[in-house]
Design an enzyme around this catalytic site. Structure first.
Site, PDB file in Angstrom:
ATOM      1  N   LYS A   1      29.499  43.784  42.137  1.00  0.00           N
ATOM      2  CA  LYS A   1      30.728  43.626  42.932  1.00  0.00           C
ATOM      3  C   LYS A   1      31.347  44.955  43.350  1.00  0.00           C
ATOM      4  CE  LYS A   1      31.926  38.951  42.205  1.00  0.00           C
ATOM      5  NZ  LYS A   1      31.162  38.481  41.018  1.00  0.00           N
TER       6      LYS A   1
ATOM      7  N   GLU B   1      41.473  37.929  45.665  1.00  0.00           N
ATOM      8  CA  GLU B   1      41.453  36.705  44.874  1.00  0.00           C
ATOM      9  C   GLU B   1      40.390  36.886  43.806  1.00  0.00           C
ATOM     10  OE1 GLU B   1      39.508  37.136  47.466  1.00  0.00           O
ATOM     11  OE2 GLU B   1      37.626  36.535  46.530  1.00  0.00           O
TER      12      GLU B   1
ATOM     13  N   SER C   1      22.275  40.459  38.524  1.00  0.00           N
ATOM     14  CA  SER C   1      23.525  40.812  39.203  1.00  0.00           C
ATOM     15  C   SER C   1      24.563  41.440  38.281  1.00  0.00           C
ATOM     16  CB  SER C   1      24.110  39.573  39.885  1.00  0.00           C
ATOM     17  OG  SER C   1      24.219  38.501  38.969  1.00  0.00           O
TER      18      SER C   1
HETATM   19  C1  LIG Z   1      30.579  37.239  40.964  1.00  0.00           C
HETATM   20  C2  LIG Z   1      29.228  37.271  40.393  1.00  0.00           C
HETATM   21  C3  LIG Z   1      28.162  36.539  40.945  1.00  0.00           C
HETATM   22  C4  LIG Z   1      28.323  35.576  42.087  1.00  0.00           C
HETATM   23  O1  LIG Z   1      28.758  36.126  43.279  1.00  0.00           O
HETATM   24  P1  LIG Z   1      27.798  36.331  44.535  1.00  0.00           P
HETATM   25  O2  LIG Z   1      28.744  36.705  45.615  1.00  0.00           O
HETATM   26  O3  LIG Z   1      27.085  35.042  44.798  1.00  0.00           O
HETATM   27  O4  LIG Z   1      26.854  37.425  44.206  1.00  0.00           O
HETATM   28  C5  LIG Z   1      26.896  36.696  40.398  1.00  0.00           C
HETATM   29  N1  LIG Z   1      26.693  37.493  39.333  1.00  0.00           N
HETATM   30  C6  LIG Z   1      27.684  38.206  38.775  1.00  0.00           C
HETATM   31  C7  LIG Z   1      27.378  39.071  37.604  1.00  0.00           C
HETATM   32  C8  LIG Z   1      28.982  38.125  39.279  1.00  0.00           C
HETATM   33  O5  LIG Z   1      29.969  38.831  38.701  1.00  0.00           O
END
Ligand SMILES: *Cc1c(COP(=O)(O)O)cnc(C)c1O
Length: 395
Positions: free
Chosen positions: A90, A112, A378
């Site tokens: 993020k 948000e 992610s």
């Molecule tokens: C917020 C988040 C997501 C989901 O958000 P996307 O916009 O679909 O990438 C996925 N993995 C993690 C670790 C997150 O913090």
């Protein structure tokens, strides 16, 4: 040539656009006219690249996971977004958007947040840039995500608990939009995923595209070719997936696999599998697939993973699915939990619950031994330890 990128009107096929109240029209038009100019300017690129390198810690490694590869009978590389500052992808987006906000002369940032991850990433860059920060968060989420609320406060942000509706992400987003309508001239709204009115989905995808830019270079070095056979990522709103596929989206040699949150099962009534269960509608300024009732009221999604339970989906992904460019798999709570433990025991990496959904999709695939797979981790699992602990105690 056919492209899956955004068109000049802000659409991906029939999805996307900007369905906004009149009061925001000027603001969104202004952003639409400015964002490409700024993002493509030399001045922005230099600052953005420097912060990604020295502050976020990029490039993130592309790690060949030997034991995981052996288990699934192919070559699996993990793109390690979990190693970024603040623990997920993020921050790539918030660093970019705050630079844009400053360039546009804005003095106040709003955001948000659901699970709090985007709120923390936004509060972090606001501290870095010394800007006022207000984060809207559903009251239910404020109570569920206590640690992230404390982090945001420590970083100097004001966290506003939202008490309308179900008091979750959808309500927090409505409240942020309301704030933006009241302060359109000095306020910049940092959206955390490839959602919202055009140009947000395209802007966020571009800011996350550093992921696939790095994958190209790293694969060429490690594999001798700059493309994989498969790209895999989880989708909540779709930003880490959009960043993972961005530079390959029109390259048909590369198959795209998206994992959405099945929850307790896509037919159970407790699911966040928006692409498979949603119908065409409008949410937060975008025409996309939405989880809704017969009368078009938004249905609260469910997933064990707080970052995946958004009732809509980025228009880019709705289109990839509709055009059969991407395979979309639903991964249920228990499969994700199992996969989180599997990665931890095989590779010594504790993934975020969201990322565990992408890992859960591996078991649903049929790979050849020569296949090269890149899967994006992610985020890291520190925030999910309590959930993991509960699962292992009940097993
Ligand atoms: C917020 C988040 C997501 C989901 O958000 P996307 O916009 O679909 O990438 C996925 N993995 C993690 C670790 C997150 O913090």
């Amino acid at each position: 040539m056919k492209t899956y990128k955004v068109d000049e009107n802000g659409y991906y096929g029939e999805f996307g656009g900007a369905y906004i109240p009149e009061i925001l029209y000027k603001c969104v038009e202004n952003l639409k006219n400015e964002y490409l100019k700024v993002l493509e300017s030399q001045e922005f690129k230099e600052k953005y690249d420097q912060l990604l390198r020295d502050y976020v810690g990029r490039p993130s490694p592309l790690y060949l996971a030997h034991r995981l590869s052996e288990k699934y009978g192919c070559k699996i590389y993990l793109k390690r977004e979990d190693l970024n500052h603040t623990g997920a992808h993020k921050i790539n987006n918030t660093v970019g958007q705050i630079l844009l906000a400053r360039k546009m002369g804005k003095t106040r940032i709003i955001a948000e947040t659901g699970a709090g991850q985007h709120g923390v990433a936004t509060a972090t860059v606001c501290a870095l840039m010394n800007m006022e920060c207000v984060v809207y968060m559903g009251k239910t989420d404020v109570e569920r995500q206590h640690i992230n609320v404390e982090k945001m406060k420590m970083l100097g942000a004001t966290v506003v608990p939202v008490t309308s509706g179900n008091m979750t992400l959808k309500d927090a987003t409505n409240e942020a939009i309301r704030d933006w309508c009241s302060h359109p001239s000095n306020t910049f709204y940092i959206i955390g995923s490839t959602v919202g009115p055009h140009p947000y989905p395209d802007m966020v995808a571009r800011l996350q595209s550093v992921i696939s830019e790095e994958i190209k270079k790293q694969l060429l070095e490690q594999e001798g070719r700059d493309y994989p056979d498969y790209l895999m990522a989880c989708v909540g709103g779709g930003s880490n997936a959009a960043g993972t596929i961005y530079h390959y989206i029109d390259d048909q040699r590369v198959k795209i696999v998206l994992a959405e949150a099945g929850g307790k099962g896509i037919d159970s009534g407790y699911t966040a599998a928006t692409i498979q269960r949603g119908k065409l509608g409008i949410i937060h300024g975008s025409r996309t697939l939405v989880m809704q009732t017969e009368d078009g009221q938004i249905v609260e999604p469910y997933s064990i993973s707080a970052g995946l339970d958004y009732p809509g989906i980025g228009p880019i992904h709705a289109n990839l699915s509709a055009q059969h460019r991407a395979t979309v798999l639903a991964v249920n709570d228990d499969q994700a939990l199992e996969s989180a433990f599997e990665l931890t025991r095989l590779e010594g990496i504790i993934p975020a619950l969201e990322s565990a959904h992408a890992l859960g999709a591996l078991a649903k695939m049929h790979f050849k031994p020569t296949d090269v797979v890149v899967l994006t981790v992610s985020g890291r699992g520190d925030k999910d330890i309590e959930t993991y602990l509960k699962y292992s105690e009940n097993k």
